[in-house]
Design a protein around this motif. Structure first.
Motif, PDB file in Angstrom:
ATOM      1  N   ILE A  47     101.412   7.512 -80.132  1.00  0.00           N
ATOM      2  CA  ILE A  47     102.267   8.329 -80.990  1.00  0.00           C
ATOM      3  C   ILE A  47     102.268   7.774 -82.415  1.00  0.00           C
ATOM      4  N   SER A  50      99.190   9.018 -83.929  1.00  0.00           N
ATOM      5  CA  SER A  50      99.261  10.467 -84.126  1.00  0.00           C
ATOM      6  C   SER A  50     100.029  10.792 -85.398  1.00  0.00           C
ATOM      7  N   ARG A  51     101.110  10.042 -85.657  1.00  0.00           N
ATOM      8  CA  ARG A  51     101.850  10.304 -86.889  1.00  0.00           C
ATOM      9  C   ARG A  51     101.024   9.873 -88.098  1.00  0.00           C
ATOM     10  N   ASN A  55      97.792  14.237 -86.674  1.00  0.00           N
ATOM     11  CA  ASN A  55      97.131  15.011 -85.654  1.00  0.00           C
ATOM     12  C   ASN A  55      98.023  15.012 -84.423  1.00  0.00           C
ATOM     13  N   LEU A  56      98.005  16.082 -83.656  1.00  0.00           N
ATOM     14  CA  LEU A  56      98.882  16.107 -82.480  1.00  0.00           C
ATOM     15  C   LEU A  56      98.181  15.682 -81.204  1.00  0.00           C
ATOM     16  N   ASP A  57      96.883  15.348 -81.294  1.00  0.00           N
ATOM     17  CA  ASP A  57      96.145  15.034 -80.059  1.00  0.00           C
ATOM     18  C   ASP A  57      96.720  13.828 -79.348  1.00  0.00           C
ATOM     19  N   GLY A  58      97.175  12.839 -80.100  1.00  0.00           N
ATOM     20  CA  GLY A  58      97.740  11.650 -79.479  1.00  0.00           C
ATOM     21  C   GLY A  58      98.960  11.966 -78.652  1.00  0.00           C
ATOM     22  N   GLN A  59      99.795  12.887 -79.153  1.00  0.00           N
ATOM     23  CA  GLN A  59     101.018  13.202 -78.418  1.00  0.00           C
ATOM     24  C   GLN A  59     100.723  14.031 -77.191  1.00  0.00           C
TER      25      GLN A  59
END
Lengths: 100, 167
Positions: A47, A50-51, A55-59
């Motif tokens: 996370i 991702s921040r 990108n939202l892929d990590g979440q």
């Protein structure tokens, strides 16, 4: 403003503490809990990145990690219960049937 | 101010995780782990991921740890009678410390490759984090989502079979 490195350092510390727990405890359920701690440290890394990368892929991956951890906890604890019915103990020192 | 808050929450998380690995009673370990999960959820909110924080508390602290506590009480696990041998403790701790030094060495020295994407805090506060995750989950990541449902079905069947009286 807390930088990315602070989160990574904290996550590595939690992961190492979980590793020490897995390698030093004798109770199988506590070993399981330390594995969950390691998974959570990795979630924190995902996370944080991702921040930082926007990108939202990590979440999304964290969602899948949580799902797999839930499934693994259910099956692992059922396994522990089955083992306890057999051996009356969940000490990993007693799980030595494959020792030569 | 934010740095101070982060330091406090991080210190509580580290202390609770050390309590997890050093407690004799497994129930105390479980409660310390729940506290660690709460601290991590706070950190997720600080990282502008409020949906993940809610899911962390609902799934981890509310479902998985409740399952752990039920199993600990069902099996009536006593406190650990003896510790592991001195050699095993020493080797385990040294392996963990080696891992820690290795990962801490890499923290400032890597190159984060990757172009900065479009999601930033303005977009999250405008559109809503849940909607963004939902859009991404049901369009780009639809296949892993469906496979996860099969995984959960397998886990349910496995858990039921493994805890039967007669296999």
């Amino acid at each position: 403003m807390v930088s990315l490195n602070s989160y990574l350092i904290l996550s590595a510390l939690l992961f190492a503490i979980g590793t020490i727990g897995v390698l030093t405890r004798r109770n199988a359920i506590v070993i399981f809990m330390c594995v969950e701690l390691m998974l959570n440290a990795v979630n924190l890394t995902f996370i944080a990145f991702s921040r930082s990368l926007g990108n939202l892929d990590g979440q999304i991956f964290v969602l899948f990690v949580m799902t797999v951890a839930a499934a693994e906890a259910a099956v692992g604890l059922a396994l522990m219960i089955a083992f306890y019915k057999n051996r009356e103990s969940i000490d990993v020192e007693d799980m030595n049937m494959m020792k030569w | 101010m934010e740095t101070l808050f982060f330091l406090i929450v991080a210190a509580i998380a580290v202390i609770c995780s050390i309590l997890v690995i050093t407690n004799k009673n497994p129930l105390n370990s479980a409660l310390s782990l729940i506290m660690t999960f709460f601290c991590l959820a706070t950190l997720y909110v600080m990282l502008e991921a409020p949906f993940m924080a809610a899911i962390q508390i609902i799934v981890y602290a509310g479902a998985i740890m409740v399952l752990f506590v039920f199993v600990i009480m069902l099996l009536n696990v006593r406190t650990e009678s003896t510790r592991r041998g001195k050699h095993a403790l020493f080797l385990g701790t040294m392996t963990g410390l080696l891992l820690l030094i290795q990962t801490w060495y890499m923290v400032g020295r890597g190159l984060v490759a990757g172009i900065k994407g479009p999601i930033d805090s303005a977009l999250i506060s405008k559109v809503g984090h849940t909607e963004l995750i939902g859009k991404s989950l049901f369009t780009d990541f639809l296949l892993p989502f469906e496979i996860t449902s099969i995984l959960l079905l397998a886990a349910m069947v496995g858990a039921v079979i493994l805890s039967k009286k007669k296999l």
